[in-house]
Scaffold this active site. Sequence first.
Site, PDB file in Angstrom:
ATOM      1  N   THR A 143       0.221  -8.804 -11.416  1.00  9.35           N
ATOM      2  CA  THR A 143      -0.693  -8.818 -10.276  1.00  9.35           C
ATOM      3  C   THR A 143      -1.832  -7.847 -10.571  1.00  9.35           C
ATOM      4  O   THR A 143      -1.738  -7.022 -11.484  1.00  9.35           O
ATOM      5  CB  THR A 143      -0.018  -8.369  -8.947  1.00  9.35           C
ATOM      6  OG1 THR A 143       0.155  -6.954  -8.966  1.00  9.35           O
ATOM      7  CG2 THR A 143       1.306  -9.066  -8.704  1.00  9.35           C
TER       8      THR A 143
ATOM      9  N   GLU B 297      -0.798  -4.218 -10.036  1.00  9.51           N
ATOM     10  CA  GLU B 297       0.123  -3.788 -11.103  1.00  9.51           C
ATOM     11  C   GLU B 297      -0.664  -3.399 -12.361  1.00  9.51           C
ATOM     12  O   GLU B 297      -0.386  -2.373 -13.005  1.00  9.51           O
ATOM     13  CB  GLU B 297       1.086  -4.934 -11.405  1.00  9.51           C
ATOM     14  CG  GLU B 297       1.999  -4.696 -12.568  1.00  9.51           C
ATOM     15  CD  GLU B 297       2.691  -5.988 -12.997  1.00  9.51           C
ATOM     16  OE1 GLU B 297       2.677  -6.982 -12.249  1.00  9.51           O
ATOM     17  OE2 GLU B 297       3.235  -6.000 -14.110  1.00  9.51           O
TER      18      GLU B 297
ATOM     19  N   ASP C 204       0.846  -1.205   0.000  1.00  9.18           N
ATOM     20  CA  ASP C 204       0.000   0.000   0.000  1.00  9.18           C
ATOM     21  C   ASP C 204       0.874   1.247   0.000  1.00  9.18           C
ATOM     22  O   ASP C 204       1.742   1.397   0.860  1.00  9.18           O
ATOM     23  CB  ASP C 204      -0.906   0.000   1.243  1.00  9.18           C
ATOM     24  CG  ASP C 204      -1.995  -1.059   1.137  1.00  9.18           C
ATOM     25  OD1 ASP C 204      -2.777  -1.018   0.181  1.00  9.18           O
ATOM     26  OD2 ASP C 204      -2.022  -1.953   1.997  1.00  9.18           O
TER      27      ASP C 204
HETATM   28  C1  LIG Z   1      -1.757  -2.332  -2.936  1.00  8.14           C
HETATM   29  S1  LIG Z   1      -2.199  -3.935  -2.439  1.00  8.14           S
HETATM   30  C2  LIG Z   1      -1.270  -4.987  -3.529  1.00  8.14           C
HETATM   31  C3  LIG Z   1      -1.796  -6.399  -3.554  1.00  8.14           C
HETATM   32  C4  LIG Z   1      -1.036  -7.378  -4.455  1.00  8.14           C
HETATM   33  N1  LIG Z   1       0.316  -7.574  -3.975  1.00  8.14           N
HETATM   34  C5  LIG Z   1      -1.035  -6.922  -5.888  1.00  8.14           C
HETATM   35  O1  LIG Z   1       0.052  -6.533  -6.375  1.00  8.14           O
HETATM   36  O2  LIG Z   1      -2.112  -6.955  -6.524  1.00  8.14           O
HETATM   37  C6  LIG Z   1      -1.299  -4.137  -0.914  1.00  8.14           C
HETATM   38  C7  LIG Z   1      -1.786  -5.328  -0.113  1.00  8.14           C
HETATM   39  O3  LIG Z   1      -0.960  -5.472   1.043  1.00  8.14           O
HETATM   40  C8  LIG Z   1      -1.786  -5.871   2.113  1.00  8.14           C
HETATM   41  N2  LIG Z   1      -1.091  -5.516   3.374  1.00  8.14           N
HETATM   42  C9  LIG Z   1      -0.888  -4.274   3.863  1.00  8.14           C
HETATM   43  N3  LIG Z   1      -0.264  -4.333   5.050  1.00  8.14           N
HETATM   44  C10 LIG Z   1      -0.067  -5.648   5.309  1.00  8.14           C
HETATM   45  C11 LIG Z   1       0.499  -6.348   6.411  1.00  8.14           C
HETATM   46  N4  LIG Z   1       0.985  -5.699   7.478  1.00  8.14           N
HETATM   47  N5  LIG Z   1       0.533  -7.697   6.367  1.00  8.14           N
HETATM   48  C12 LIG Z   1       0.028  -8.365   5.289  1.00  8.14           C
HETATM   49  N6  LIG Z   1      -0.520  -7.747   4.228  1.00  8.14           N
HETATM   50  C13 LIG Z   1      -0.584  -6.409   4.244  1.00  8.14           C
HETATM   51  C14 LIG Z   1      -3.089  -5.117   1.875  1.00  8.14           C
HETATM   52  O4  LIG Z   1      -4.201  -5.671   2.538  1.00  8.14           O
HETATM   53  C15 LIG Z   1      -3.222  -5.182   0.368  1.00  8.14           C
HETATM   54  O5  LIG Z   1      -3.959  -6.308  -0.052  1.00  8.14           O
END
Ligand SMILES: C[S@@+](CC[C@H](N)C(=O)[O-])C[C@H]1O[C@@H](n2cnc3c(N)ncnc32)[C@H](O)[C@@H]1O
Length: 223
Positions: A202, A205, A126
């Site tokens: 992803t 992406e 994020d």
């Molecule tokens: C911007 S999204 C990207 C998702 C995926 N990696 C993609 O590229 O489509 C970031 C993801 O990281 C997860 N996330 C954020 N903080 C996290 C944490 N502390 N532990 C596990 N996942 C986390 C969020 O819930 C979200 O689904």
Amino acid sequence: MNSQPDDTRFRTFGRAKGRTLTVSQQAVMTEHWPRLEIRPGDTLPDGPIWLEIGYGMGSHVLHLARTHPDMSIIGAEPFLNGTAKAVRGAAEEGLDNLRLFRGDVRELMTEMPDRCLERVYILFPDPWPKSRHNKRRLIRTAFITELHRLIAPGGSLIFASDIPHYVDWALTRFRSHARQTGGGFVWDGSDPKQPPENWPGTKYEAKARREGRTPYWFTFTRV
Ligand SMILES: C[S@@+](CC[C@H](N)C(=O)[O-])C[C@H]1O[C@@H](n2cnc3c(N)ncnc32)[C@H](O)[C@@H]1O
């Protein structure tokens, strides 16, 4: 028990609950979640372990499990709908080398023994682009220290982002951690615009590209 990294008080993710699960998603969760779930402190799977942090809707973590049947893959994600999607995919494909943690990955990591991971993926974390929210970014010094404790020497860390400010932020912190520890993580210097081999893409992406942003990938070796 290992000490908790001192930055867990910052929530790094937005919503963990989205739409209510459909009846069929709930049925898949009821049947398959108990087999797939991994919780902090559980015995880790055998063999080399690759961890994907924040797998979103699960396409890449499923790709890893499908294409690397000899590896033990762990995915961590707090988002319920993403978890349900990954569970459905794992069930439909009969993947038996995948375990999933639902929650903040730092809770899982803190219970893991030193050097237990061979590879870690952090794909498009994020971005928290507003400066007052930057502190919620996952890549922080304490988090890098924890990754360094968990990844075995010679192991790798793959980080991707489409936000230039986050890339600078992360690289600055990796460099300063490397200086402080006299090793840390070393970037392989390859073209950041080139994704790793056999890259499946992803969901996030694809959204970044649609919105005109360029994704960057960085592979580091844990010294
Ligand atoms: C911007 S999204 C990207 C998702 C995926 N990696 C993609 O590229 O489509 C970031 C993801 O990281 C997860 N996330 C954020 N903080 C996290 C944490 N502390 N532990 C596990 N996942 C986390 C969020 O819930 C979200 O689904």
